[in-house]
Design a protein around this motif. Sequence first.
Motif, mmCIF file in Angstrom:
data_model
loop_
_atom_site.group_PDB
_atom_site.id
_atom_site.type_symbol
_atom_site.label_atom_id
_atom_site.label_comp_id
_atom_site.label_asym_id
_atom_site.label_seq_id
_atom_site.Cartn_x
_atom_site.Cartn_y
_atom_site.Cartn_z
ATOM 1 N N ILE A 1 22.863 67.420 12.372
ATOM 2 C CA ILE A 1 22.415 66.048 12.139
ATOM 3 C C ILE A 1 23.390 65.316 11.220
ATOM 4 N N LEU A 2 23.875 65.992 10.180
ATOM 5 C CA LEU A 2 24.827 65.365 9.260
ATOM 6 C C LEU A 2 26.127 65.004 9.973
ATOM 7 N N VAL A 3 26.588 65.863 10.869
ATOM 8 C CA VAL A 3 27.800 65.550 11.631
ATOM 9 C C VAL A 3 27.554 64.346 12.544
ATOM 10 N N ASP B 1 28.390 58.814 14.489
ATOM 11 C CA ASP B 1 27.763 57.788 15.311
ATOM 12 C C ASP B 1 27.532 56.475 14.576
ATOM 13 N N SER B 2 27.542 55.406 15.368
ATOM 14 C CA SER B 2 27.124 54.099 14.859
ATOM 15 C C SER B 2 25.614 54.103 14.704
ATOM 16 N N PRO B 3 25.067 53.461 13.658
ATOM 17 C CA PRO B 3 23.613 53.434 13.484
ATOM 18 C C PRO B 3 22.915 52.464 14.419
ATOM 19 N N ASN B 4 23.664 51.750 15.231
ATOM 20 C CA ASN B 4 23.064 50.710 16.073
ATOM 21 C C ASN B 4 23.257 50.986 17.563
ATOM 22 N N ASP B 5 23.276 52.278 17.942
ATOM 23 C CA ASP B 5 23.583 52.608 19.336
ATOM 24 C C ASP B 5 22.381 53.126 20.110
ATOM 25 N N PHE B 6 21.134 52.824 19.625
ATOM 26 C CA PHE B 6 19.944 53.398 20.251
ATOM 27 C C PHE B 6 19.856 53.062 21.739
ATOM 28 N N ASP B 7 20.122 51.818 22.099
ATOM 29 C CA ASP B 7 19.955 51.407 23.490
ATOM 30 C C ASP B 7 20.902 52.136 24.429
ATOM 31 N N ASN B 8 22.022 52.605 23.909
ATOM 32 C CA ASN B 8 23.012 53.246 24.760
ATOM 33 C C ASN B 8 23.060 54.760 24.582
ATOM 34 N N GLY B 9 22.216 55.288 23.727
ATOM 35 C CA GLY B 9 22.259 56.716 23.483
ATOM 36 C C GLY B 9 23.498 57.097 22.697
ATOM 37 N N LEU B 10 23.884 58.356 22.790
ATOM 38 C CA LEU B 10 25.088 58.837 22.127
ATOM 39 C C LEU B 10 26.308 58.427 22.933
#
Length: 354
Positions: free
Chosen positions: A239-241, A246-255
């Motif tokens: 999770i730390l990695v 990751d960007s904190p604003n990428d929910f709509d696009n997943g990873l």
Amino acid sequence: MVFFHHFNPCKNSTGTIGLFLERVCEQWHVGVTIFFVLSGLLISLRYFDSIELTRNWAGRYMRNRLARIYPLYFLLSAVTIFFAATCPDLGLMPEWQTFSNPERGMLTFLNLSFLRGFFSSFKFSGISQGWSLTVEESFYLIAPFLLIGIKYRKQLIWLYAPALIMAGLLLTKIFAPLNLFGFFGSDTFLFNYTFFGRSTEFIIGIALGLLVKKELLANHHADGFKWTLAGVTWIAGSILVLVFLDSPNDFDNGLINPLSIAINNALLPVGIAMLFYGLIFERTLIQKMLESRLMDALGKSSYAFYLVHLGIFSLLLDKYLTESIVVKFVFLNGLAFLLYKLVEHPMHKKLAWR
């Protein structure tokens, strides 16, 4: 974890620690990865010794799988579609208002049949978090063939994930250019939202199930807490990695980051398998807590909670009662337990093949 991913209690925090905790909660989508590994574990434990490729066995198997998942999903999906059609101000399925009647019919069919998870344009329609059930049902359909192959030759298990990923990449190569509402629309969609891209999580669960069966036959009992601790540490480190990558604003696009996808889909499940192994064989405080009556009750109603925590009931709470995350968490858990007792469990008993 998934609840606090969607309703981040540290959202809009200030200060270094607050921003860090916000980013950590953003990565708690890994609760879905834990669920996929668990599914592989349970299916292999339950069916490996009894599997038969016969019509009667396949009928019982699929009936039991659907009896567990479909009745409550159908009910809540129908409620969601009804409110989307009659109360547009709630913001449920905004695409409903722009679609023609034939398109609405197609959207309803895709939602009620679990097929919407194959389309990037529709994956969050209806019960938005239900996209994962398309992945789950795909696994249920393919699992008997995977288990039969392992019975024939155990070494095949190491080829399953690469073969399924290659099949998914081929499907994406064929269908993505056709723009069929995002049907296998991109590699990112493949590795975030389809069984083919996420097959490694299930395969690691199956491998763990075979190991657990072997250990149980040998009457193995581990001392200490090394596997439990190793699993927790591995998951926390992953999770730390992900927070770092990751960007904190990428929910709509997943990873989006390929390395993040590799960690979530392949590296993280190894730590999850360690944790499950420890929880099965090691007597620890975590094990005792999880086998308590309260956690047992919450576990039984966790599927209902997953379906109701995001959607119509959450929106109604926001609109007419409170936006408090704590109140929402408690209320929706209570609602989920009632749905389990009054709908899910009775329907499962009635429909499952005895």
